[in-house]
Design a protein around this motif. Structure first.
Motif, short mmCIF file in Angstrom:
data_model
loop_
_atom_site.label_atom_id
_atom_site.label_comp_id
_atom_site.label_asym_id
_atom_site.label_seq_id
_atom_site.Cartn_x
_atom_site.Cartn_y
_atom_site.Cartn_z
N HIS B 111 17.52 4.06 -9.61
CA HIS B 111 17.06 4.16 -9.03
C HIS B 111 16.04 3.61 -8.64
O HIS B 111 14.92 3.28 -7.76
N PHE B 112 14.59 3.26 -9.60
CA PHE B 112 14.02 2.88 -9.67
C PHE B 112 13.49 1.75 -8.90
O PHE B 112 12.61 1.32 -8.20
N LEU B 113 14.57 0.76 -9.69
CA LEU B 113 14.80 -0.61 -9.02
C LEU B 113 14.61 -0.61 -7.30
O LEU B 113 13.42 -1.52 -6.54
N PHE B 114 15.28 0.36 -6.35
CA PHE B 114 15.15 0.93 -5.09
C PHE B 114 14.38 1.06 -4.62
O PHE B 114 13.40 0.10 -4.38
N TRP B 115 13.97 2.36 -5.41
CA TRP B 115 12.82 2.76 -4.66
C TRP B 115 11.43 1.84 -4.46
O TRP B 115 10.81 1.40 -3.64
N ASP B 116 11.10 1.28 -5.83
CA ASP B 116 10.01 0.05 -5.83
C ASP B 116 10.16 -0.98 -5.02
O ASP B 116 9.11 -1.16 -4.58
N ALA B 117 11.48 -1.77 -4.99
CA ALA B 117 11.06 -2.41 -3.73
C ALA B 117 10.65 -2.21 -2.01
O ALA B 117 9.76 -2.37 -1.47
N LEU B 118 11.45 -0.57 -1.82
CA LEU B 118 10.45 -0.03 -0.75
C LEU B 118 9.63 0.38 -0.87
O LEU B 118 8.72 -0.17 0.00
N VAL B 119 8.14 0.65 -1.51
CA VAL B 119 7.21 0.77 -1.53
C VAL B 119 6.53 -0.20 -2.00
O VAL B 119 5.15 -0.47 -1.46
N LEU B 120 6.92 -0.91 -2.97
CA LEU B 120 6.77 -2.69 -2.50
C LEU B 120 5.89 -3.46 -0.98
O LEU B 120 4.93 -3.38 -0.80
N GLY B 121 7.04 -3.13 -0.51
CA GLY B 121 7.16 -3.58 0.75
C GLY B 121 5.88 -2.52 1.66
O GLY B 121 5.12 -3.14 2.24
N ILE B 122 5.85 -1.24 1.60
CA ILE B 122 5.11 -0.22 2.21
C ILE B 122 4.00 -0.88 2.03
O ILE B 122 2.53 -1.46 2.22
N ILE B 123 3.36 -1.30 0.89
CA ILE B 123 2.19 -1.39 0.24
C ILE B 123 1.68 -3.31 0.33
O ILE B 123 0.47 -3.45 0.47
N ALA B 124 2.51 -4.04 0.59
CA ALA B 124 2.54 -5.36 0.64
C ALA B 124 1.69 -5.23 2.36
O ALA B 124 1.03 -5.74 2.21
N THR B 125 2.61 -4.80 3.38
CA THR B 125 2.11 -4.50 4.59
C THR B 125 0.57 -4.30 4.73
O THR B 125 -0.35 -5.07 5.41
N ALA B 126 0.54 -2.61 4.04
CA ALA B 126 -0.67 -1.66 4.19
C ALA B 126 -1.88 -2.92 3.78
O ALA B 126 -3.16 -3.41 4.37
N THR B 127 -1.47 -3.65 2.89
CA THR B 127 -2.94 -4.57 2.07
C THR B 127 -3.02 -5.47 2.97
O THR B 127 -4.16 -6.38 3.64
N GLY B 128 -1.93 -6.40 3.43
CA GLY B 128 -1.73 -7.48 4.54
C GLY B 128 -2.79 -6.87 5.65
O GLY B 128 -3.34 -7.78 6.22
N ALA B 129 -2.63 -5.72 6.22
CA ALA B 129 -3.11 -5.41 7.31
C ALA B 129 -4.45 -5.25 7.54
O ALA B 129 -5.13 -5.91 8.66
N ALA B 130 -4.57 -4.70 6.16
CA ALA B 130 -6.17 -3.90 6.23
C ALA B 130 -7.06 -6.00 5.97
O ALA B 130 -7.94 -5.25 6.18
#
Lengths: 191, 191
Positions: B111-130
């Motif tokens: 479960h951790f692996l699944f949600w970690d991957a999604l959260v990584l996608g979200i925050i990587a996009t946010a860091t890239g955008a900002a």
């Protein structure tokens, strides 16, 4: 001893039940990721548009037509996205070869590939985020800091950027699935 | 779950009795708290970045504020890190609670692996955008006539830069979390 023997049997069961479907799904996703990142790199990498805009230098004289050019490497965010997609594309090709050569024999290599897949997810998503944010600036502008929109002038350029971003987003989703699908497979097996 | 499916059981028992599968749950908890701290610091530093400066506009001095919510990329950044902060807190508590229960470890890891991957996608996009928008604010762009704003709003830009540095650290922590989970899962599942 007992547990070890059972463990071995269990391990074979897992291998036998999923090695085919797992392999096919993994390979398809990898080929998809390879193609999508390649297309995104090319679409953004050849993006260039020259248009003629009328510029009024002096109020009394008629407007002078000036040819202006927009190239993809004028914006560093687009450069970052192209580089990220190129790296992901090269990695997808390499990992495809490794997976084909390996065929689930070596466990360490499989772990290595998942680890690098996660890194590619981070790289691609940050590149997409940067390009999307800058593309949005070009599309809407920002009145607070007086950055004017440029997409009313460079319409073809902006459409090409949008297409590249969409393709790259689907490509990064493929990389995300490459991480998630094995997780879902194992999850289904233990339930 | 141990009662419902017998076939998967030996795997757990062998993993809890034999010393072979290494347990990284302590590192997992530490990394999750680091991610939580990074998210909170990034949000707070970003939200407090407000500066009002007097600038000359057509010869008239005007007091113009700079706020983070003037840019959609920064709004997305704050939302994304709120999500990751909430998620990392919940998952850290879950990770603590599972330390004492070896039977549930594999399930939680997946479960951790699944949600970690999604959260990584979200925050990587946010860091890239900002990061993409902040880079234009810092350097400006002559080709499309976007002038730099960090000359005027120096304190504002320092806040954004600090927030981005912490966000980058948070993204690295998220990647490390995935690596750790992937490695633990692969050391537990016989392949």
């Amino acid at each position: 001893m007992e547990s070890e023997r059972k463990n071995g049997v269990e391990g074979k069961g897992i291998m036998g039940s999923n090695s085919k479907s797992f392999g096919v799904c993994d390979l398809l996703l990898r080929v998809l990721a390879l193609l999508l990142t390649l297309v995104a790199t090319i679409v953004l990498g050849v993006d260039k548009q020259t248009t003629v805009v009328p510029v009024k230098l002096v109020d009394t004289l008629p407007a002078v037509n000036v040819a202006v050019t927009a190239k993809w490497h004028y914006l560093s965010a687009f450069v970052y996205m192209v580089v990220a997609n190129a790296i992901a594309c090269a990695y997808a090709a390499l990992s495809l070869l490794l997976t084909l050569a390996n065929r689930g024999k070596s466990k360490g290599l499989g772990t290595m590939i998942i680890i690098l897949d996660a890194l590619m997810v981070a790289l691609l998503f940050s590149g997409n985020g940067a390009a999307t944010a800058v593309g949005l600036l070009g599309y809407q502008g920002n009145s607070h800091v007086r950055w004017n929109k440029v997409c009313n002038v460079f319409d073809k350029f902006c459409n090409q950027v949008a297409a590249a971003i969409v393709v790259s987003l689907v490509g990064s989703a493929a990389f995300l699935l490459l991480v998630l699908v094995p997780v879902l497979k194992i999850h289904r097996q233990i339930n | 779950m141990a009662s419902t499916d017998k076939p998967a059981d030996p795997e757990y028992r062998s993993s809890s009795s034999s010393p072979a599968p290494v347990d990284y749950f302590k590192f997992d908890v530490i990394l999750r708290f680091l991610l939580f701290a990074a998210s909170v610091v990034a949000i707070v530093v970003m939200v407090t970045s407000e500066q009002t400066e007097t600038i000359l506009f057509n010869g008239f001095p005007l007091r113009r504020p700079a706020k983070f919510r003037y840019s959609p990329a920064f709004i997305y950044f704050v939302v994304a890190f709120s999500v990751s902060g909430l998620y990392s807190l919940i998952s850290a508590l879950a990770s603590i609670s599972v330390i004492k229960k070896p039977d549930l470890k594999l399930k939680f890891l997946l479960h951790f692996l699944f949600w970690d991957a999604l959260v990584l996608g979200i925050i990587a996009t946010a860091t890239g955008a900002a990061g993409g928008v902040a880079y234009i604010g810092l350097k400006g762009n002559d080709h499309v006539g976007w002038q730099k704003v960090c000359k005027v709003y120096d304190k504002y830009c320092r806040h954004i830069a600090g927030s981005l540095a912490v966000a980058l650290f948070g993204s690295v922590v998220a990647v490390l979390l995935i690596w750790l989970s992937a490695y633990s899962v692969h050391s537990r599942v016989p392949k």
